[in-house]
Structure formats: C-alpha cells, structure tokens
Design a protein around this motif. Structure first.
Motif, mmCIF file in Angstrom:
data_model
loop_
_atom_site.group_PDB
_atom_site.id
_atom_site.type_symbol
_atom_site.label_atom_id
_atom_site.label_comp_id
_atom_site.label_asym_id
_atom_site.label_seq_id
_atom_site.Cartn_x
_atom_site.Cartn_y
_atom_site.Cartn_z
ATOM 1 N N GLU A 91 0.839 -1.205 0.000
ATOM 2 C CA GLU A 91 0.000 0.000 0.000
ATOM 3 C C GLU A 91 0.869 1.249 0.000
ATOM 4 O O GLU A 91 0.581 2.216 -0.698
ATOM 5 C CB GLU A 91 -0.926 0.007 1.233
ATOM 6 N N ALA A 95 0.863 4.007 -3.009
ATOM 7 C CA ALA A 95 0.530 5.400 -2.688
ATOM 8 C C ALA A 95 1.687 6.329 -3.048
ATOM 9 O O ALA A 95 1.486 7.400 -3.634
ATOM 10 C CB ALA A 95 0.172 5.522 -1.208
ATOM 11 N N THR A 131 -6.444 4.760 -3.738
ATOM 12 C CA THR A 131 -5.115 5.347 -3.923
ATOM 13 C C THR A 131 -5.092 6.248 -5.155
ATOM 14 O O THR A 131 -4.516 7.339 -5.132
ATOM 15 C CB THR A 131 -4.050 4.241 -4.052
ATOM 16 N N ARG A 134 -6.997 9.483 -4.340
ATOM 17 C CA ARG A 134 -6.223 10.357 -3.453
ATOM 18 C C ARG A 134 -5.063 11.031 -4.177
ATOM 19 O O ARG A 134 -4.739 12.181 -3.918
ATOM 20 C CB ARG A 134 -5.704 9.564 -2.244
ATOM 21 N N SER A 135 -4.431 10.296 -5.097
ATOM 22 C CA SER A 135 -3.252 10.853 -5.771
ATOM 23 C C SER A 135 -3.643 11.768 -6.929
ATOM 24 O O SER A 135 -2.865 12.628 -7.335
ATOM 25 C CB SER A 135 -2.378 9.726 -6.313
#
Ligand code: C2E
Ligand code: CA
Ligand code: CA
Ligand code: CA
Length: 275
Positions: A91, A95, A131, A134-135
């Motif tokens: 993870e 990320a 992920t 969020r990115s």
C-alpha cells in the motif's frame, strides 16, 4: 567418529536455528519499517526502443535497515509476503508511486510491482481505487506488474481481481514472462496489456542462438496477440540493436537507464537510445 557426527548435527541445528531466528527478526523489522520511514522508491525508465522516448518508469523498492544496511527486495519481499507485511508495504509503494507520478508530465506511466499476496487480498481493488483518487493520477497511467506465479494459486479469483482492476482503467503487465509455468495458456486466460520478457532471456540474446530463438518467439506471440512486449535487463548496445531489429517495442535495463531517484523534469525527457 560418533562424537564427530553428534557435533556436526549440533552445528547444523545451531546454524539452522540462527537462520530461522534471523528470518523472524526480519519479519518483525519489516512490520515497523513503513512507520519508521525506512523504505524509499527508485524509478527505472521504460523506453521506446526505436526512438528512445521515455514512456514511463517502474517503481522499485529499496530498504535501508539501520543495522543491516541495504537489503535487496529479492531477499525481503518473500519474507514480507510470508508474514503478511507485504500488504502494508504494498500500500505504501502504490501510494508513494502514484503520488510521485501524478506530478509527471502526461502521458508518462508508472509501473508498480504487485505480489500474489496483495492480489489475493479482498481489499485489493478498493485499495487501488482509493489510492488513485487520493493521488489524482489518471488510472490509465498506472500499470500493475504481476507475475504468473501470482495467478496460479487461485486462478478464478485472480481473474476476477484482474477484471476489476481493468474496469478501473488500470493496465496490467505480465512480469518475468518465461520464468513461470504454463505461460501460454495464462496469456490467453488473463486480460494482460503487455508482456515483460524476463531479463534472463535478454542477457546474451545477441550472441546465443537459442536465447534469440526464444525471444523471437515471444515477440511473435506478442504480435499475434496484439500485446506490446517489453524487454527487461537490457545491458548492452548489441542487445538493444537485436531487439530493435526484431521490432521489440519497449526496453528497460541498465543500458537505457539505471533505477534512481527522479531528478525532476530534465531526467524524464529522455534522449535517443540507438541513433
Ligand atoms: P523485477 O520486477 O523483475 O524488477 C527488475 C529487477 O532487475 C530490479 O531489481 C532492477 O533493479 C533490476 N534491473 C534493472 N535493469 C537491469 C539490468 O540491466 N541488469 C540487471 N542485471 N538487473 C537489472 P530489484 O530492484 O533488486 O528488484 C528485484 C525484484 O524485487 C523485482 O524484480 C521485483 O520482483 C521485486 N520488487 C522490487 N520492488 C518491489 C515492490 O515495490 N513490490 C513488490 N511486490 N516487489 C518488488
Ligand atoms: Ca517488475
Ligand atoms: Ca524480472
Ligand atoms: Ca520479479
């Protein structure tokens, strides 16, 4: 002689005990390594062979353990897989890699290695999806590298997961092609977007007729299936010339660029590989 045998036996027991103890110690260290900031990623370019253009980068993990120094992923990834620590480490890798790649010019891609244990975790697709959100990285710029060994454990489940991943718009590459088993049926059964020929087949491909025949066959397979083929472990100009002559599209290896930190924009815009 009898005493000797006993001593030898004791010696092996102690040696094996020490090895097992060290493995358990490393398992514990790995559980804390993310929180202790001991990992970092390096990035190796993946280049178009004919023109030398940088298409993207593969993220490769590095572990600097305070007492041990640098530990190779070939050593610690299998231990992290066995203990389950790979879930948290994986993870962190995804990320970090996605956040990094989100700052690169479009359409540069980021390739991330995914281990079998991660793929079979019920949360995997959700984790990838979150992920990405969020990115802010476009899903099409992420490629997951998966080995055949990761698929054979539970084929039906692996197939379902790969389909979910593909539905997100993420691409998948078959990693280390040629080193696993039943490669050919796996290529048909799973929705791969790319084949990565393992570096062991590229070494001396320009000088060894048998290896050349195998690489030509994989390239033909890629053409027949409509899948681009990436050759990993390209170490010399002669290997690159062979691959170019055989119309292999993508290359990766020390000759084209070593794994390293991303040094800003200038490093990303590559120069020609051959001409
Ligand atoms: P891989 O996925 O096959 O990655 C390619 C390996 O070959 C990398 O070793 C890379 O540094 C090395 N390499 C690149 N170019 C050349 C070349 O021209 N010649 C030679 N001899 N080697 C080259 P690395 O970084 O030590 O990683 C070893 C393996 O550990 C990887 O093999 C991959 O299976 C695993 N790994 C690395 N990072 C991760 C990660 O973030 N997650 C997971 N699950 N596995 C990882
Ligand atoms: Ca890989
Ligand atoms: Ca490989
Ligand atoms: Ca590998």
């Amino acid at each position: 002689a009898k005493a000797d045998g006993k001593d030898t036996c004791r010696f092996f027991e102690t040696a094996m005990g020490a090895e097992a103890r060290d493995r358990r110690l490393m398992e514990v260290e790995l559980r804390h390594a993310v929180a202790r900031n001991e990992f970092r990623l390096v990035y190796q370019p993946q280049k178009e062979i004919s023109g030398g253009k940088v298409l993207g980068f593969e993220a490769l993990i590095r572990w600097e353990q305070p007492q041990r120094g640098n530990v190779s992923p070939a050593t610690f990834i299998p231990i992290a897989e066995e203990s389950g620590a790979i879930i948290q480490i994986g993870e962190w890798v995804l990320a970090t890699a996605c956040a990094e790649a989100a700052s690169w010019p479009n359409p540069l891609t980021i390739a991330v290695n995914v281990s079998a244990v991660q793929l079979h975790n019920p949360n995997f697709t959700g984790m990838v999806h979150e992920t990405l959100l969020r990115s802010g990285l476009a899903p099409g710029r992420l490629e997951l590298e998966i080995t055949e060994t990761a698929l054979v454990k539970d084929m039906q489940r692996a197939l379902a997961t790969l389909r979910q991943i593909k539905a997100l718009g993420v691409r998948v590459a078959m990693d280390d092609f040629g080193t696993g088993y039943s490669s050919l049926s796996n290529l048909r059964a799973f929705p791969f977007d790319k084949i990565k020929i393992d570096g062991s087949f590229i070494k001396s491909v320009d000088r060894n007729g048998q290896i050349a025949a195998i690489v030509r066959a994989v390239l033909g397979l890629g053409r027949g299936l409509g899948l681009p083929v990436l050759a990993e472990g390209v170490e010399t100009l002669d290997e690159l010339k062979f691959l170019d002559a055989e119309a292999c599209q993508i290359g990766q290896g020390y000759f084209l660029g070593r794994p390293g930190p991303i040094g800003g924009f200038a490093k990303i815009t590559g120069k020609k590989a051959i001409k």
